[in-house]
Design an enzyme around this catalytic site. Structure first.
Site, short mmCIF file in Angstrom:
data_model
loop_
_atom_site.label_atom_id
_atom_site.label_comp_id
_atom_site.label_asym_id
_atom_site.label_seq_id
_atom_site.Cartn_x
_atom_site.Cartn_y
_atom_site.Cartn_z
N PRO A 2 0.81 -1.22 0.00
CA PRO A 2 0.00 0.00 0.00
C PRO A 2 0.84 1.26 0.00
O PRO A 2 1.68 1.46 0.85
CB PRO A 2 -0.82 -0.12 1.29
CG PRO A 2 -0.17 -1.17 2.09
CD PRO A 2 0.70 -1.98 1.22
N GLU A 3 0.60 2.08 -0.98
CA GLU A 3 1.16 3.42 -0.99
C GLU A 3 -0.01 4.38 -0.81
O GLU A 3 -1.11 3.95 -0.47
CB GLU A 3 1.92 3.67 -2.30
CG GLU A 3 3.08 2.68 -2.46
CD GLU A 3 3.97 2.98 -3.64
OE1 GLU A 3 3.93 4.11 -4.13
OE2 GLU A 3 4.69 2.08 -4.07
N LYS A 58 1.03 7.90 4.28
CA LYS A 58 0.54 6.52 4.29
C LYS A 58 -0.13 6.17 5.62
O LYS A 58 -0.49 5.01 5.84
CB LYS A 58 1.70 5.56 4.02
CG LYS A 58 2.39 5.77 2.68
CD LYS A 58 3.61 4.87 2.53
CE LYS A 58 4.47 5.30 1.35
NZ LYS A 58 5.75 4.57 1.31
N HIS A 91 -3.36 -14.71 10.20
CA HIS A 91 -2.68 -13.43 10.00
C HIS A 91 -3.46 -12.24 10.56
O HIS A 91 -3.10 -11.10 10.33
CB HIS A 91 -2.39 -13.20 8.52
CG HIS A 91 -1.48 -14.22 7.92
ND1 HIS A 91 -0.21 -14.45 8.40
CD2 HIS A 91 -1.66 -15.11 6.92
CE1 HIS A 91 0.36 -15.41 7.70
NE2 HIS A 91 -0.50 -15.84 6.79
N ARG A 110 3.09 -10.05 7.06
CA ARG A 110 4.49 -9.78 7.43
C ARG A 110 4.64 -9.19 8.84
O ARG A 110 5.75 -9.03 9.32
CB ARG A 110 5.13 -8.83 6.43
CG ARG A 110 5.39 -9.41 5.07
CD ARG A 110 6.53 -10.39 5.10
NE ARG A 110 6.88 -10.82 3.75
CZ ARG A 110 6.27 -11.81 3.11
NH1 ARG A 110 5.28 -12.46 3.69
NH2 ARG A 110 6.64 -12.15 1.90
N ARG A 262 16.93 -0.71 -2.79
CA ARG A 262 15.57 -0.94 -3.30
C ARG A 262 15.61 -1.30 -4.78
O ARG A 262 16.34 -0.67 -5.55
CB ARG A 262 14.73 0.33 -3.13
CG ARG A 262 14.49 0.72 -1.70
CD ARG A 262 13.45 -0.18 -1.05
NE ARG A 262 13.46 -0.04 0.39
CZ ARG A 262 14.02 -0.92 1.20
NH1 ARG A 262 14.64 -1.97 0.72
NH2 ARG A 262 13.97 -0.76 2.50
#
Length: 272
Positions: A2-3, A58, A91, A110, A262
């Site tokens: 998600p940005e 964000k 999760h 994560r 990156r």
DNA sequence: AGTGCGACCCGAACGC
DNA sequence: TGCGTTCGGGTCGCAC
């Protein structure tokens, strides 16, 4: 991942689903998601009502009246609205149960996401919010502002674009897209960036993020009980995740390199 | 102050 | 097939 556009989509979708709901109880399965005291978190939330959902960069900002719940999805954070009697997924780490026996569940494979509960008056002094730069869709993002923040840096422009204290909300995907659309090599040093480059970055970042938000908006109808972050922006990606595929402008194979650790995709011909 | 890098995580991709 | 290893990605915090 998600940005800003995905977070905006989650914000709009969640507003339709949970505004007005009152919290009955809270279950914290994985406390490390919280940047707040666990006991305070569990004792303060019950009785609060979701009044509004805002966003800064964000960060999602849930308005609970006299408190804000801040939430950063990082890589894979998602929200689901489910009936309380549905089994808990492995999760799902934070469960907020409403008095109508539905749940808002925070899901994060994560476990990178973070939540923080603050008093309303603390918002502007909260470090995570205070240091957010200017959003790509803000009129305050000017070429002069960008130039002042960029031109003294020795870092590659790709790395600078990921600095949330300068432009808030650009992530790895859109940083690549902005540089391609601006015809700027991702390795170009900040000190070599011109005012004209900054104007391009300002314009393309606004265009790309606006379009991505619109795309996210078009997928809202497909959200039912789950609030993923799979917008439709993928189909417009010009370089990101397109290694070895032909550049959409000149057919040169897209190259993948590492910049500041990156993955970075660019066209070696269009982005000299 | 600016910069670089490991840590945090775990599913997917890869290597044998 | 099945195991072990590596990688990725946003941000923080520590080291220089």
């Amino acid at each position: 991942m998600p940005e800003i556009a995905e977070v905006e989509t989650v914000r709009n979708t969640l507003k339709n689903m949970i505004l007005g709901k009152v919290i009955k109880s809270v279950k914290v399965i994985y406390p490390k998601i919280l940047d707040s005291n666990l006991e305070e978190f569990k004792s303060i939330l019950p009785g609060k009502k979701f009044i509004d959902i805002k966003r800064n960069g964000k960060w999602l900002i849930f308005d609970l009246g006299d408190y804000y719940l801040l939430s950063h999805l990082r890589m894979e954070g998602k929200y689901f609205v489910k009936n309380h009697n549905e089994p808990i997924n492995k999760h799902e780490h934070i469960i907020i149960t409403f008095i109508d026996d539905t749940d808002l569940r925070y899901h994060d494979t994560r476990k990178f996401g973070r939540m923080k509960l603050i008093k309303k008056e603390e918002l502007d002094s909260t470090p995570e919010i205070k240091k957010q730069g200017i959003e790509p869709i803000s009129d305050k993002l000017t070429k002069e502002y960008l130039y002042s923040k960029i031109h003294k840096s020795n870092l590659p422009i790709k790395t600078i674009l990921l600095d949330q204290t300068i432009i808030a909300g650009l992530g790895n995907i859109y940083a690549d897209e902005v540089l391609f659309a601006s015809h700027i090599n991702p390795l170009k040093k900040g000190s070599d960036i011109t005012l004209s480059d900054c104007e391009n970055i300002k314009n393309t970042s606004r265009e790309i993020i606006t379009k991505a938000i619109d795309c996210g908006g078009t997928t809202i109808k497909s959200y039912t009980s789950s609030l993923g972050v799979t917008g439709r922006f993928q189909q417009f990606l010009a370089v990101h995740k397109r290694e070895k595929e032909p550049c959409l402008i000149c057919k040169t194979p897209i190259v993948r390199i590492k910049v500041g650790g990156r993955s970075t995709y660019f066209c070696p011909k269009c982005q000299k």
